[in-house]
Design a protein around this motif. Structure first.
Motif, PDB file in Angstrom:
ATOM      1  N   ILE A  23      -2.585  -2.079  -4.051  1.00 52.59           N
ATOM      2  CA  ILE A  23      -3.411  -0.942  -3.705  1.00 52.59           C
ATOM      3  C   ILE A  23      -3.011   0.648  -2.833  1.00 52.59           C
ATOM      4  O   ILE A  23      -1.327   0.827  -2.661  1.00 52.59           O
ATOM      5  CB  ILE A  23      -4.489  -1.148  -2.119  1.00 52.59           C
ATOM      6  N   GLY A  24      -3.101   1.441  -3.702  1.00 52.41           N
ATOM      7  CA  GLY A  24      -2.326   3.055  -3.099  1.00 52.41           C
ATOM      8  C   GLY A  24      -1.575   3.534  -4.729  1.00 52.41           C
ATOM      9  O   GLY A  24      -0.256   3.858  -3.928  1.00 52.41           O
ATOM     10  N   ALA A  31      -7.555  -5.482   4.520  1.00 52.07           N
ATOM     11  CA  ALA A  31      -9.299  -5.965   3.327  1.00 52.07           C
ATOM     12  C   ALA A  31      -8.087  -6.752   2.733  1.00 52.07           C
ATOM     13  O   ALA A  31      -8.642  -7.813   2.103  1.00 52.07           O
ATOM     14  CB  ALA A  31     -10.247  -4.987   3.532  1.00 52.07           C
ATOM     15  N   LYS A  32      -7.425  -6.182   2.292  1.00 58.35           N
ATOM     16  CA  LYS A  32      -6.748  -6.540   1.365  1.00 58.35           C
ATOM     17  C   LYS A  32      -6.260  -7.799   0.851  1.00 58.35           C
ATOM     18  O   LYS A  32      -6.210  -8.842   0.589  1.00 58.35           O
ATOM     19  CB  LYS A  32      -6.018  -5.779   0.289  1.00 58.35           C
ATOM     20  N   VAL A  33      -5.320  -7.802   1.681  1.00 57.19           N
ATOM     21  CA  VAL A  33      -4.565  -9.020   2.637  1.00 57.19           C
ATOM     22  C   VAL A  33      -5.731 -10.020   2.455  1.00 57.19           C
ATOM     23  O   VAL A  33      -5.266 -11.208   2.524  1.00 57.19           O
ATOM     24  CB  VAL A  33      -4.260  -8.369   4.176  1.00 57.19           C
ATOM     25  N   ARG A  34      -6.832 -10.160   3.289  1.00 54.08           N
ATOM     26  CA  ARG A  34      -7.206 -11.595   3.336  1.00 54.08           C
ATOM     27  C   ARG A  34      -8.779 -11.487   2.087  1.00 54.08           C
ATOM     28  O   ARG A  34      -8.364 -12.335   2.040  1.00 54.08           O
ATOM     29  CB  ARG A  34      -8.181 -10.664   4.277  1.00 54.08           C
ATOM     30  N   GLU A  35      -7.821 -10.824   1.243  1.00 57.01           N
ATOM     31  CA  GLU A  35      -8.518 -10.771   0.269  1.00 57.01           C
ATOM     32  C   GLU A  35      -8.375 -11.837  -0.812  1.00 57.01           C
ATOM     33  O   GLU A  35      -8.369 -12.833  -1.299  1.00 57.01           O
ATOM     34  CB  GLU A  35      -9.541  -9.434  -0.546  1.00 57.01           C
ATOM     35  N   ASP A  78       1.380  -1.665  -0.336  1.00 55.77           N
ATOM     36  CA  ASP A  78       0.490  -0.140   0.222  1.00 55.77           C
ATOM     37  C   ASP A  78       0.657   1.179   0.324  1.00 55.77           C
ATOM     38  O   ASP A  78       0.860   1.380   0.843  1.00 55.77           O
ATOM     39  CB  ASP A  78      -1.029  -0.098   1.167  1.00 55.77           C
ATOM     40  N   ALA A  79       1.024   1.990  -1.162  1.00 54.79           N
ATOM     41  CA  ALA A  79       1.629   3.232  -0.835  1.00 54.79           C
ATOM     42  C   ALA A  79       1.254   4.481  -0.842  1.00 54.79           C
ATOM     43  O   ALA A  79       1.531   5.315  -0.951  1.00 54.79           O
ATOM     44  CB  ALA A  79       2.197   3.288  -2.437  1.00 54.79           C
ATOM     45  N   ALA A  80       0.274   4.401  -0.152  1.00 57.32           N
ATOM     46  CA  ALA A  80      -0.621   5.288   0.165  1.00 57.32           C
ATOM     47  C   ALA A  80      -1.039   6.834  -1.068  1.00 57.32           C
ATOM     48  O   ALA A  80      -0.993   7.502  -1.027  1.00 57.32           O
ATOM     49  CB  ALA A  80      -0.433   6.524   1.155  1.00 57.32           C
TER      50      ALA A  80
END
Length: 442
Positions: free
Chosen positions: A204-205, A227-231, A180-182
């Motif tokens: 993401i990000g 959420a993305k890690v779980r997805e 996640d690069a924000a």
């Protein structure tokens, strides 16, 4: 003399409001340029920025300011703050400048500086700049004006540097990571670093538009990463902030690990490799459980004021290598001269790869103490030092927490509030004493 413009990490504020206006930033560049040129020698400055829409405007103003003082400028474009620090040192520039407000929303921006050695500059230098800002500009003649050019491969150079901090014998193959690069400065660099070291990378990000930096993503908003890690069923998630000098990590279960825990893992890895760790620098906010865990490893913790620049100053004074903040600013001075979210993540992942142990398992015996904080509004935020009832309550709290926790009281540097924090292995004990102290002030 107190500082009017510089805070704990450069100059920062809302764009369009003093001091983050084009005219002030031009004057700032001119003033710093004059200081650099005081010895008469040619000087070169690197300028990098994050992805905020205001970066275009402020970059132009800074460039003009330095050029008007006879200083050459090299424009790096959007790159992480630690990339500017590295490249300043690598190309033997005289100063590095970053246009970023870090984890703040897009409407803010700021300016921070790095020395020729790639480290943050001391308070004394900032005071010199502020004194210079009080003087009128002194433009150089046309034949002495500075020039500007762009460094086309800045991101690529930084990617190779990050990879060089990871042991050649190790690989991230077999690890599934979310990065996640924000929507910030590392949106190009971060995914490539982990991919080129062998990991399967999901992102993401990484779609900045000038307005969405730190917006619901990044180290200060980890819910999207979890959420993305779980997805995708990832092993770990890596969250950076807008300028990529801060790190938070999560595991496949969604558990979040803060800077204190990640610093502890970095120390463990060094010790397990037979390296000596003379000591570690944390801050006044470093969790007491980490201090106790380090003591069990025979490693002392020194607490500095809050702010990674103060952690760095303490490390330099002691000659130590490792330090950081719970917010995720981590320092490994044998790898980089400043806090670097990507490099810090690699330091943690190298232990994961070498040990074969999950982060949660490595930290199972180091449960963090609950921390309870209250901000108590006060007209005079330093008045607590002469407040008899509050001082008496503090003495009671310190006696009650002795050996089981600690108390921290400090005035905010930016607001009319007193920050009262207690931490203890017993959350109710910490809550009780924070409430008692807040009531004593009221």
């Amino acid at each position: 003399m107190s500082k009017q413009y510089f805070g704990t990490d450069g100059i920062r504020g809302t764009v369009g409001q003093s001091p983050i206006t084009p005219d002030f930033i031009l004057h700032l560049g001119h003033t710093v340029g004059r200081l650099l040129r005081a010895d008469g020698a040619p000087k070169t400055v690197l300028i990098g920025k994050d992805t905020r829409i205001s970066g275009y405007m402020l970059e132009s103003a800074l460039e003009s300011g330095f050029n008007s003082a006879g200083v050459d400028v090299v424009l790096l474009g959007p790159v992480p703050t630690p990339a500017v620090a590295h490249l300043t040192r690598a190309v033997r520039a005289d100063l590095g400048v970053v246009i970023s407000a870090s984890h703040n929303p897009f409407a803010d921006n700021g300016i921070k500086f790095f020395s020729a050695q790639g480290s943050k500059l001391p308070d004394e230098w900032e005071l010199q700049v502020e004194q210079g800002l009080a003087q009128p500009p002194c433009w150089v003649e046309s034949e002495g004006l500075g020039k500007a050019r762009r460094m086309g491969d800045a991101a690529g150079r930084y990617i190779e540097f990050c990879k060089s901090t990871f042991p050649q014998a190790l690989s991230l193959k077999g690890l599934r990571l979310v990065v996640d690069a924000a929507n910030g400065a590392a949106y190009q660099c971060a995914p490539q670093v982990f991919h080129e070291l062998g990991a399967e990378v999901h992102c993401i990000g990484v779609t900045p538009d000038g307005y969405n930096i730190n917006q619901g993503v990044g180290a200060t908003a980890p819910a999207a990463l979890i959420a993305k890690v779980r997805e995708v069923g990832a092993d770990y998630g890596i969250a950076l902030d807008g300028d990529a000098d801060r790190l938070q990590m999560v595991d496949g279960s969604g558990r979040l690990f803060n800077g204190d825990e990640l610093l502890y893992l970095m120390v463990r890895d060094r010790l397990e490799q037979g390296e000596a760790v003379a000591g570690v620098v944390g801050t006044l906010m470093t969790n007491m459980a980490i201090e106790q865990a380090l003591a069990q490893l025979g490693v002392p913790l020194l607490r500095a004021k809050v702010g990674d620049r103060y952690v760095l100053e303490a490390l330099m004074q002691k000659g130590w290598l490792l330090g950081g903040e719970s917010s995720g600013h981590l320092l490994a001075l044998d790898r980089h001269t400043t806090g670097d979210g990507i490099v810090s993540a690699l330091q943690v992942l190298q232990r994961v790869v070498r040990s074969g142990q999950r982060i949660a398992d490595a930290l199972a015996q180091v449960p963090l103490f609950p921390q309870v904080m209250r901000n108590v509004r006060m007209v005079d935020r330093n008045g607590w030092q002469q407040h008899a009832r509050f001082q008496a309550c503090m003495r009671e709290a310190e006696a009650a927490l002795a050996g089981k926790g600690r108390l921290l009281v400090r005035a905010s540097g930016t607001e009319p509030v007193l920050r009262v924090m207690a931490e203890a292995s017993d959350a109710q004990l910490a809550q009780h004493w924070v409430e008692q102290l807040a009531q004593a002030l009221q």
